[in-house]
Write an enzyme that holds these catalytic residues in place. Structure first.
Site, PDB file in Angstrom:
ATOM      1  N   HIS A 101       6.066  -5.228 -11.994  1.00  0.00           N
ATOM      2  CA  HIS A 101       5.373  -6.458 -12.383  1.00  0.00           C
ATOM      3  C   HIS A 101       3.912  -6.105 -12.650  1.00  0.00           C
ATOM      4  CE1 HIS A 101       4.555  -6.223  -8.077  1.00  0.00           C
ATOM      5  NE2 HIS A 101       3.709  -7.220  -8.128  1.00  0.00           N
TER       6      HIS A 101
ATOM      7  N   HIS B 222       0.898  -7.155 -11.449  1.00  0.00           N
ATOM      8  CA  HIS B 222      -0.225  -7.315 -10.526  1.00  0.00           C
ATOM      9  C   HIS B 222      -1.004  -5.999 -10.450  1.00  0.00           C
ATOM     10  CE1 HIS B 222       1.622 -11.000  -8.233  1.00  0.00           C
ATOM     11  NE2 HIS B 222       1.002 -11.329  -9.344  1.00  0.00           N
TER      12      HIS B 222
ATOM     13  N   ASP C 204      -2.299  -4.069  -8.242  1.00  0.00           N
ATOM     14  CA  ASP C 204      -2.002  -2.945  -7.345  1.00  0.00           C
ATOM     15  C   ASP C 204      -0.790  -2.140  -7.807  1.00  0.00           C
ATOM     16  OD1 ASP C 204      -0.812  -5.448  -6.625  1.00  0.00           O
ATOM     17  OD2 ASP C 204      -0.182  -4.635  -4.690  1.00  0.00           O
ATOM     18  N   HIS C 205      -0.151  -2.566  -8.893  1.00  0.00           N
ATOM     19  CA  HIS C 205       1.025  -1.846  -9.412  1.00  0.00           C
ATOM     20  C   HIS C 205       0.766  -1.201 -10.778  1.00  0.00           C
ATOM     21  CE1 HIS C 205       3.666  -3.460  -6.201  1.00  0.00           C
ATOM     22  NE2 HIS C 205       2.656  -4.323  -6.159  1.00  0.00           N
TER      23      HIS C 205
HETATM   24 ZN   LIG Z   1       1.668  -5.658  -4.764  1.00  0.00          ZN
HETATM   25 ZN   LIG Z   2       2.600  -8.417  -6.616  1.00  0.00          ZN
END
Ligand SMILES: [Zn+2]
Ligand SMILES: [Zn+2]
Length: 270
Positions: free
Chosen positions: A73, A75, A77-78
């Site tokens: 996904h 977001h 942090d990814h």
């Molecule tokens: Zn995350």
């Molecule tokens: Zn997330």
């Protein structure tokens, strides 16, 4: 998933490049990599993931071998390691790679790429990038690896990936709350890497796991799947090892099938 038949089994290893989130500053944000020695397939690419590959100091994980990236996904942090990867590959005198990069992700990948990532980087990659949007499907990415993409409940269009390698299923769920899909994904897996965002019950959200949902999950999944928990947010006043000790005690009866990997751990996929 049908069992993939391969007479000459290669050896595969999985590296934990980032076992944390953006908030867990002692651990890198989410990223995992699978290598057969020739090609690296990453799942998520949080900040520092490109550099973590080099820190492994392991020729199996030479950054020039990175070919496939699966995004669960969008977001931060990814995905926050993608600008470093693209800029790094463009200007590296040693990353002979500069070969095609194939990026897989849920619907919205093309929009993310065009409207968020490229404007941030400021120029198009000098090497070929292929984007492939996935929904609920199963396909082969090489003679040795097949992958199933399944929806999970988190942000819009979040997905988990289950890789079939040497007759084993390794699932990486990304962020998710507890729901039937997550249980089904783990129940078809030999190894599952999933999240335990909140190690208490103060953060009640259906979009992440907390202590309550972990207990329910452990009651519902097969007992012979190795569960690796990552994406743990820090708790106030507690260092990470204390936090792990606390949650191991909390899941005492299940602790033999639960693992809490650190960044740069490498495991065999047997
Ligand atoms: Zn995350
Ligand atoms: Zn997330």
């Amino acid at each position: 998933m049908s069992a993939y038949k391969n007479d000459t089994k290669k050896s595969f290893r999985l590296a934990f490049l980032g076992t944390g989130t953006c908030s867990s500053t002692k651990r890198n944000p989410s990223s995992f990599a699978i290598s057969d020695g020739n090609i690296i397939t990453a799942v998520d690419f949080g900040g520092g993931a490109y550099h973590q590959l080099s820190r492994l100091d392991n020729e199996l994980f030479d950054p020039g071998k990175l070919k496939n990236i699966f995004i669960t996904h969008f977001h931060n942090d990814h995905i926050s390691g993608l600008p470093d990867l693209i800029w790094g590959k463009m200007y590296s005198p040693i990353d002979s790679g500069n070969k095609e990069l194939i990026v897989y992700g849920p619907p919205g990948l093309q929009k993310f790429w065009n409207e968020r990532l490229m404007p941030f980087i400021g120029k198009e990659p000098s090497f070929k990038v292929t984007l492939r949007e996935l929904s609920n499907e199963y396909f082969a990415i090489s003679d040795d690896i097949s992958v199933k993409c399944s929806p999970v409940f988190h942000s819009e269009n979040s997905v988990a990936y289950s890789f079939e390698i040497n007759g084993k299923i390794i699932s990486i769920t990304g962020d998710t709350g507890l729901n039937d899909n997550l249980i089904s994904i783990i129940n078809m897996s030999d190894i599952a890497i999933t999240e335990w965002s909140f190690t208490d019950n103060n953060n009640e959200t259906a979009k992440h796991m907390n202590n309550n949902s972990i207990l329910k999950l452990l009651d519902s999944v097969r007992s012979d799947c190795d569960l690796y928990f990552t994406h743990i947010y820090p708790e106030n006043g507690m260092d990470f090892m204390e936090q792990i000790k606390k949650i191991k005690k909390f899941i005492a009866n299940n602790s033999n099938k639960c693992f809490f990997p650190e960044d740069l751990l490498v495991i065999d996929i047997k």
